[in-house]
Design a protein around this motif. Structure first.
Motif, PDB file in Angstrom:
ATOM      1  N   GLU A 147      -5.068  10.400   3.242  1.00  0.00           N
ATOM      2  CA  GLU A 147      -5.551  11.157   4.406  1.00  0.00           C
ATOM      3  C   GLU A 147      -5.096  10.474   5.702  1.00  0.00           C
ATOM      4  O   GLU A 147      -4.619  11.136   6.623  1.00  0.00           O
ATOM      5  CB  GLU A 147      -7.089  11.256   4.329  1.00  0.00           C
ATOM      6  CG  GLU A 147      -7.703  12.413   5.092  1.00  0.00           C
ATOM      7  CD  GLU A 147      -6.930  13.723   4.963  1.00  0.00           C
ATOM      8  OE1 GLU A 147      -6.720  14.186   3.822  1.00  0.00           O
ATOM      9  OE2 GLU A 147      -6.527  14.285   6.010  1.00  0.00           O
ATOM     10  N   SER A 148      -5.206   9.137   5.760  1.00  0.00           N
ATOM     11  CA  SER A 148      -4.754   8.424   6.972  1.00  0.00           C
ATOM     12  C   SER A 148      -3.251   8.560   7.149  1.00  0.00           C
ATOM     13  O   SER A 148      -2.755   8.728   8.266  1.00  0.00           O
ATOM     14  CB  SER A 148      -5.052   6.923   6.904  1.00  0.00           C
ATOM     15  OG  SER A 148      -6.292   6.688   6.363  1.00  0.00           O
ATOM     16  N   SER A 202      -4.139   9.637  -7.340  1.00  0.00           N
ATOM     17  CA  SER A 202      -5.380  10.284  -6.881  1.00  0.00           C
ATOM     18  C   SER A 202      -6.376   9.268  -6.334  1.00  0.00           C
ATOM     19  O   SER A 202      -7.153   9.581  -5.430  1.00  0.00           O
ATOM     20  CB  SER A 202      -6.057  11.010  -8.035  1.00  0.00           C
ATOM     21  OG  SER A 202      -5.137  11.876  -8.635  1.00  0.00           O
ATOM     22  N   SER A 203      -6.334   8.043  -6.877  1.00  0.00           N
ATOM     23  CA  SER A 203      -7.289   7.028  -6.401  1.00  0.00           C
ATOM     24  C   SER A 203      -6.984   6.587  -4.969  1.00  0.00           C
ATOM     25  O   SER A 203      -7.790   5.909  -4.343  1.00  0.00           O
ATOM     26  CB  SER A 203      -7.264   5.813  -7.337  1.00  0.00           C
ATOM     27  OG  SER A 203      -5.976   5.233  -7.311  1.00  0.00           O
ATOM     28  N   ASP A 204      -5.827   6.951  -4.448  1.00  0.00           N
ATOM     29  CA  ASP A 204      -5.458   6.613  -3.067  1.00  0.00           C
ATOM     30  C   ASP A 204      -5.736   7.771  -2.097  1.00  0.00           C
ATOM     31  O   ASP A 204      -5.124   7.842  -1.019  1.00  0.00           O
ATOM     32  CB  ASP A 204      -3.966   6.238  -2.997  1.00  0.00           C
ATOM     33  CG  ASP A 204      -3.731   4.754  -3.260  1.00  0.00           C
ATOM     34  OD1 ASP A 204      -4.516   3.934  -2.744  1.00  0.00           O
ATOM     35  OD2 ASP A 204      -2.773   4.428  -3.974  1.00  0.00           O
ATOM     36  N   ALA A 205      -6.662   8.660  -2.462  1.00  0.00           N
ATOM     37  CA  ALA A 205      -6.892   9.860  -1.640  1.00  0.00           C
ATOM     38  C   ALA A 205      -7.266   9.515  -0.193  1.00  0.00           C
ATOM     39  O   ALA A 205      -6.790  10.157   0.750  1.00  0.00           O
ATOM     40  CB  ALA A 205      -7.970  10.732  -2.281  1.00  0.00           C
ATOM     41  N   ALA A 206      -8.094   8.483  -0.012  1.00  0.00           N
ATOM     42  CA  ALA A 206      -8.533   8.143   1.360  1.00  0.00           C
ATOM     43  C   ALA A 206      -7.343   7.626   2.168  1.00  0.00           C
ATOM     44  O   ALA A 206      -7.125   8.039   3.325  1.00  0.00           O
ATOM     45  CB  ALA A 206      -9.642   7.101   1.310  1.00  0.00           C
ATOM     46  N   ALA A 207      -6.544   6.731   1.551  1.00  0.00           N
ATOM     47  CA  ALA A 207      -5.365   6.194   2.247  1.00  0.00           C
ATOM     48  C   ALA A 207      -4.371   7.322   2.527  1.00  0.00           C
ATOM     49  O   ALA A 207      -3.681   7.325   3.563  1.00  0.00           O
ATOM     50  CB  ALA A 207      -4.712   5.107   1.413  1.00  0.00           C
ATOM     51  N   ARG A 265      -1.326  10.978   6.202  1.00  0.00           N
ATOM     52  CA  ARG A 265      -0.957  12.334   6.658  1.00  0.00           C
ATOM     53  C   ARG A 265      -1.015  12.427   8.180  1.00  0.00           C
ATOM     54  O   ARG A 265      -0.250  13.168   8.798  1.00  0.00           O
ATOM     55  CB  ARG A 265      -1.900  13.378   6.050  1.00  0.00           C
ATOM     56  CG  ARG A 265      -1.594  13.647   4.600  1.00  0.00           C
ATOM     57  CD  ARG A 265      -2.362  14.842   4.059  1.00  0.00           C
ATOM     58  NE  ARG A 265      -2.237  14.816   2.610  1.00  0.00           N
ATOM     59  CZ  ARG A 265      -3.215  14.470   1.766  1.00  0.00           C
ATOM     60  NH1 ARG A 265      -4.421  14.173   2.210  1.00  0.00           N
ATOM     61  NH2 ARG A 265      -2.982  14.444   0.468  1.00  0.00           N
ATOM     62  N   LYS A 266      -1.931  11.648   8.773  1.00  0.00           N
ATOM     63  CA  LYS A 266      -2.077  11.694  10.243  1.00  0.00           C
ATOM     64  C   LYS A 266      -0.818  11.175  10.935  1.00  0.00           C
ATOM     65  O   LYS A 266      -0.604  11.430  12.111  1.00  0.00           O
ATOM     66  CB  LYS A 266      -3.295  10.878  10.673  1.00  0.00           C
ATOM     67  CG  LYS A 266      -4.596  11.476  10.159  1.00  0.00           C
ATOM     68  CD  LYS A 266      -5.825  10.922  10.887  1.00  0.00           C
ATOM     69  CE  LYS A 266      -7.082  11.587  10.356  1.00  0.00           C
ATOM     70  NZ  LYS A 266      -7.914  10.715   9.541  1.00  0.00           N
ATOM     71  N   SER A 300       0.873  -1.178   0.000  1.00  0.00           N
ATOM     72  CA  SER A 300       0.000   0.000   0.000  1.00  0.00           C
ATOM     73  C   SER A 300       0.911   1.229   0.000  1.00  0.00           C
ATOM     74  O   SER A 300       2.128   1.095   0.167  1.00  0.00           O
ATOM     75  CB  SER A 300      -0.849   0.022   1.277  1.00  0.00           C
ATOM     76  OG  SER A 300       0.011   0.139   2.411  1.00  0.00           O
ATOM     77  N   CYS A 302      -1.489  13.966  -3.722  1.00  0.00           N
ATOM     78  CA  CYS A 302      -2.253  13.079  -4.619  1.00  0.00           C
ATOM     79  C   CYS A 302      -2.311  13.682  -6.015  1.00  0.00           C
ATOM     80  O   CYS A 302      -2.631  14.870  -6.167  1.00  0.00           O
ATOM     81  CB  CYS A 302      -3.685  12.912  -4.114  1.00  0.00           C
ATOM     82  SG  CYS A 302      -3.801  12.058  -2.553  1.00  0.00           S
TER      83      CYS A 302
END
Ligand code: GDP
Length: 318
Positions: A273-274, A266-271, A276-277, A247, A284
């Protein structure tokens, strides 16, 4: 000045984009040599050749390796002579292997031979092999301890992988200019190359990770993993074998100790976000390079994101 660390497939496509948005003279490309092999008695450096051919406008775009429009008369003749032909060598490509082997036999180092070949083919960028010493990527499988090309080309990466190692890396030195190119660059880019067998051998050399760690805000990597898979080839299998998640987070972990910015699809935008935490900067953008224009767009997007100043906390940490 931009320094790039790369292998020969995803890396060559990325370098093709970069050469169209930055002058070649401003590029230094540090290339993996862990896949090098002696083939028909000749020293063969697949990743160096792909990068040189790409910058010389000679790389076969259909195959992704070798010289465009090449013929295979010698290979057919070698087959008739009972020689192995599982590693494909075209006739024009063969000339490079003969010339390099001649230079090495005359006492030149691999860096010197590389510079001579690149210059004669009209390449303006500085191409550096990662090391002048022999470092060999070895892939341990149930059928044996294979060289990378045996695992990848001869056996089509079908064997389960137990582990990967870089024989000779601990005793090897980075080639002349490699550490300086990392230290002095305005930007160091890790191409979307296989993190284990293309970037891994470079990072395994003494002093490389230390040089990268000196200023992480200048270091950006493009992920070769999109979603839960490599875009092409065995990067996912090899990352899993080495204990990394397949991943963008796994790619981040491969480079965690020095990375400033990870560029993901760009398709990994949700991953993203995690991720970045966890404190990593993540950008992206479309990273799949199907059409020639995709390469230029990715190069521009990476350079644009890398030029953004890092968040304050990060620049203080660097
Ligand atoms: P090798 O020396 O032939 O192994 O070449 P590289 O390591 O430079 O390239 C292989 C890696 O490139 C694989 O892990 C792929 O997932 C990645 N790759 C290939 N094409 C693309 C692409 O269009 N976009 C991205 N992001 N990765 C790619």
């Amino acid at each position: 000045m931009i320094t790039v660390l790369t292998g020969g497939t995803g890396g060559a496509k990325f370098v093709d984009g970069l050469r169209q948005v930055a002058p070649q003279e401003e590029l230094t490309i540090i290339v993996n040599t862990g896949d090098d092999l002696v083939w028909w008695g000749l020293y063969t450096a697949p990743d160096l050749d792909s990068i040189i051919y790409m910058l010389a406008g000679k790389l076969s775009q259909e195959r992704g390796w070798g010289v465009k429009g090449d013929t295979f008369f010698c290979q057919n003749a070698m087959g008739q002579l009972g020689q192995p032909i599982w590693f494909n060598v075209g006739d024009r490509d063969l000339a490079t292997h003969i010339f390099r082997s001649k230079l090495l036999a005359e006492g030149k180092t691999l860096s010197e031979a590389t510079s001579e070949i690149a210059t004669r083919l009209g390449v303006k960028a500085c191409i550096l092999p990662m090391s002048d010493s022999r470092v060999e990527t070895r892939v341990l499988t149930p059928v044996g301890d294979l060289s990378f090309e045996e695992y990848f080309v001869q056996r089509w990466y079908q064997d389960p992988v137990e582990s990967v190692r870089f024989a000779g890396a601990a005793e090897a030195k980075p080639a002349p200019g490699v550490i300086e190119a990392i230290r002095s660059a305005d930007l160091v880019l890790l191409a979307p190359s296989n993190p284990i067998t293309s970037i891994g051998p470079i990072l395994a050399l003494p002093g490389i990770r230390e040089a990268l760690r000196e200023n992480r805000s200048r270091i950006a990597a493009v992920s070769p993993i999109v979603g839960a898979n490599a875009v092409t080839g065995p990067a996912g299998i090899l990352m899993a074998a080495q204990g990394f998640a397949v991943s963008i987070a796994g790619v981040g972990d491969c480079y965690r100790d020095f990375l400033g910015l990870l560029v993901v699809d760009s398709s990994d935008a949700a991953a993203a976000e995690s991720l970045r935490k966890t404190g990593l900067r993540v950008h992206c953008t479309p990273t799949i390079m199907q059409k020639p224009g995709d390469r230029v767009a990715l190069a521009k997007s990476v350079l644009g994101a890398a030029k953004q100043p890092p968040p304050r906390a990060e620049s203080e940490r660097a």
